[in-house]
Design a protein around this motif. Structure first.
Motif: not given
Length: 690
Positions: A518-521, A531, A227, A523-525, A507
């Motif tokens: 679960r992180t934003d990175d 998740a 990060y 689920v977007t990657s 990630t």
């Protein structure tokens, strides 16, 4: 390696000294056109002219060939304060510093993680050293003078007037400095690390750390950070928002590697010295090519000494000096408590990185020392994983040396089982199949009576502890244990799916790197189901712990197979592996028709000439809380021991083994014998004075 052309180098040297091309031409007796051709890389001078150039510019012999940047005199150093934004925007602190709660353990974790991510030679450990130093008197005055404190004090005073969190911290730091006449420094050195390589302004490690926010240059799957937040903890740990840096580079920049120095002051927006200022300021050499903003400088040993930043030896790495250091949590407020907090923080997060197989070096070596005015007051303590985490270290070492088992036969056995992780494909990979990775779960009985027994810790390639959690719903009567889960490249860089799992789990880590979720990175990657895969993995590791600890069923119908879960006196083994106290070594037992336990126990005794007076205690294990005791109906000494009138056993002086048998009193059983697991504890009996 540096590939700077001669012309670019010469042009920069002329600008540094405020010398024109015509002036150089005159002094070395060439035409202005010749110097212009050199600067524009259309030609290069002959050797005799190169020597004249070095002489005129005051450079050491060979500087032109090596493109080595000259050192900067201490008198030339100054501060550059970033002007306020013309659009009226204001920042009242660095948001990255508030991304997670900060204390000394967080600082130690983030700083050491960064050092490990920059490990240079894989067959050598990264060496990290934390130095606390409280300075006062002449040492303090000389230090403040060297860093031009008089130039920045008005800015710090103005910023401290702000009625916000950062302002209050600055005000407290200034008050402490002025009232006590003392300043606490915390220096963090690393060796066998890459150092802050790269240019001052363009992409590279140096600019990422000293000039930019939320930029991480760590691209490998095995990196701990991702990060770009960890570096903010350095400034968050300073009451004055001030950090000095000295780096030894692993690859040359401007022909040099040693004593690349710089400073950054992190202030909020403020009005001072006749203007408005954005906040950040940098300490270094004025750069005429950038409007006299400051850039890093090549210091000498004398300047490094005055700034308390002289490094030991020539190994690559970086030293960060946190000025006005404190524990943001408020839990540690003096040298002794800060020293202890750093030791505990390093041990809890990085014990596994300090474990290595026999005859090999660990990934990490870490230490903490405390000084006053440079004089040691708390000796340097090297973190020993076998002292701080003996059971977990024993389990990991057994795995690294190939000594784990699938089914335990002795108390010292380390059980290894697999926990599957399904890694979905990246969205960028299209319809690629999921990858299965088998994480390794290690379980070891805990003979050290820890404050937090029966826990699971998880980690990946760097072996920094990511998760530390209790295990709910354990089988009744389970002995204290420690469980260690290795995933990704921590299993082995060549393990099936290790690379994919490493990237996937990285990630799934939040900024604190203390969980897999679960992180934003994530689920977007990754493709749909990422998740769920993390949730299933977390559930599977807990279930495998419970399954491995579940007692096997009795085969002959006589009750539990044996008295599992034997307890010995806390801390029975010394650090060297020998016994310090007697320990129950082997037990046989069965339940008779009346429901009483019949047991026979063998005891191992330390190599001492003293007799031991002990009381065998029979306990019935329960799911939680204290384990109720049952009385003995009969206790019979068999070898090398005798029964006292008080019902204790006196073990013979000099004996190394002993045995006794006993029958439980059914009327004292808290539950029926067939419904519980029995344990034997040896309790020391103090002899009464006559």
């Amino acid at each position: 390696m540096d590939t700077e052309s001669f012309g670019d180098w010469l042009g920069r040297q002329l600008r540094r000294q405020g010398m024109s091309q015509a002036e150089l031409a005159t002094q070395i007796n060439v035409t202005r056109a010749a110097v212009s051709a050199w600067v524009t890389n259309r030609a290069e001078p002959q050797m005799n002219k190169i020597q004249l150039i070095e002489s005129v510019l005051g450079l050491s012999s060979g500087s032109v060939v090596s493109r080595q940047e000259p050192g900067t005199s201490a008198e030339a150093l100054t501060w550059y304060h970033r002007p306020a934004h013309d659009d009226g925007g204001r920042e009242f602190g660095n948001a990255a510093a508030f991304a997670f709660d900060s204390d000394l353990s967080v600082l130690a974790r983030e700083a050491t993680q960064n050092s490990m991510d920059e490990r240079l030679e894989n067959d050598e450990p990264v060496r990290v050293r934390h130095i606390l130093d409280e300075i006062e008197g002449e040492r303090l005055y000389d230090f403040l003078e060297a860093l031009r404190w008089n130039e920045i004090e008005p800015h710090v005073d103005a910023a401290a007037l702000a009625d916000n969190k950062v302002g209050r911290i600055l005000a407290d730091g200034l008050k402490g400095l002025r009232q006590t006449g003392r300043l606490l420094l915390l220096r963090i050195d690393d060796y066998n690390a890459a150092g802050l390589t790269g240019p001052d302004y363009d992409d590279g490690r140096f600019a990422a750390v000293t000039r930019r926010q939320l930029e991480s240059r760590k691209q490998g799957e095995g990196a701990g950070g991702s990060y770009g937040l960890g570096k903010a903890t350095f400034w968050a740990t300073s009451r004055l928002g001030f950090v000095l840096i000295n780096s030894t580079l692993s690859e040359p920049h401007q022909g040099r590697t040693a004593n690349r120095m710089f400073g950054r002051l992190e202030l909020p927006w403020h009005r001072a010295v006749g203007g408005e200022w954005s906040g950040p300021a940098w300490f270094g050499e004025p750069d005429p090519e950038r409007g006299n903003v400051t850039r890093s400088w090549w210091g000498d040993d004398e300047t490094a000494e005055r700034l308390l930043l002289k490094r030991d030896g020539s190994a690559p790495g970086t030293s960060f000096l946190i000025i006005g250091a404190h524990d943001p949590s408020g839990d540690a407020d003096d040298l002794e408590s800060m020293h202890e907090a750093l030791v505990k923080g390093l041990a809890s997060s990085f014990w596994a990185a300090m474990v290595a197989p026999s005859q090999q070096r660990p990934m990490l070596e870490a230490s903490v020392v405390a000084r006053r005015n440079g004089v040691v007051v708390i000796p340097e303590e090297r973190i020993d994983p076998d002292v701080h985490e003996p059971t977990r270290s024993r389990a990991l070492r057994a795995f690294l040396e190939g000594r784990t088992v699938s089914e335990p036969t002795t108390r010292d056995d380390v059980v290894q089982v697999s926990v599957p992780l399904q890694v979905p494909p990246l969205k960028s990979a299209g319809k690629a199949p999921a990858v299965t990775h088998d994480a390794v779960l290690l379980l070891a009985q805990d003979d050290t009576t820890p404050r937090r027994p029966s826990r699971l810790v998880c980690m990946r390639s760097s072996r920094m502890v990511v998760m530390d959690r209790g295990v709910p719903d354990l089988p009744i009567g389970v002995d204290p244990f420690q469980a260690v889960l290795l995933a990704g490249e921590a299993v082995g860089v060549d393990a099936p799916g290790a690379k994919e799992a490493e990237q996937f789990l990285r990630t799934a880590e939040p900024p604190e790197h203390n969980d897999w979720k679960r992180t934003d990175d994530l689920v977007t990657s990754y493709a749909r189901g990422a998740a769920s895969s993390i949730r299933n993995f977390r559930a599977a590791m807990l279930e495998e712990v419970r399954r491995a600890l579940r007692p096997s069923e009795q085969q002959n119908g006589d009750g539990p197979a044996s008295l599992t879960g034997l307890l010995d006196l806390g801390g029975s083994r010394s650090q060297g592996g020998g016994l310090r106290y007697p320990v129950v070594d082997d037990v046989e037992g069965n339940i008779d028709a009346d429901g009483a336990w019949h047991v026979r126990a063998e005891v191992r005794l330390p190599a001492k000439d003293d007799a031991w007076l002990l009381t065998p205690v029979l306990r019935f294990a329960t799911r939680s809380g204290p384990k109720p005791e049952a009385r003995w109906a009969q206790l019979v000494p068999e070898s090398h021991c005798e029964l006292t009138a008080e019902g204790a056993l006196l073990f013979a002086a000099g004996a190394r083994k002993a045995a006794f048998s006993g029958i439980s009193d059914v009327s004292s059983h808290p539950v029926a014998a067939r419904m519980a697991i029995a344990e034997i504890d040896l309790q020391h009996v103090k002899e009464s004075a006559e």
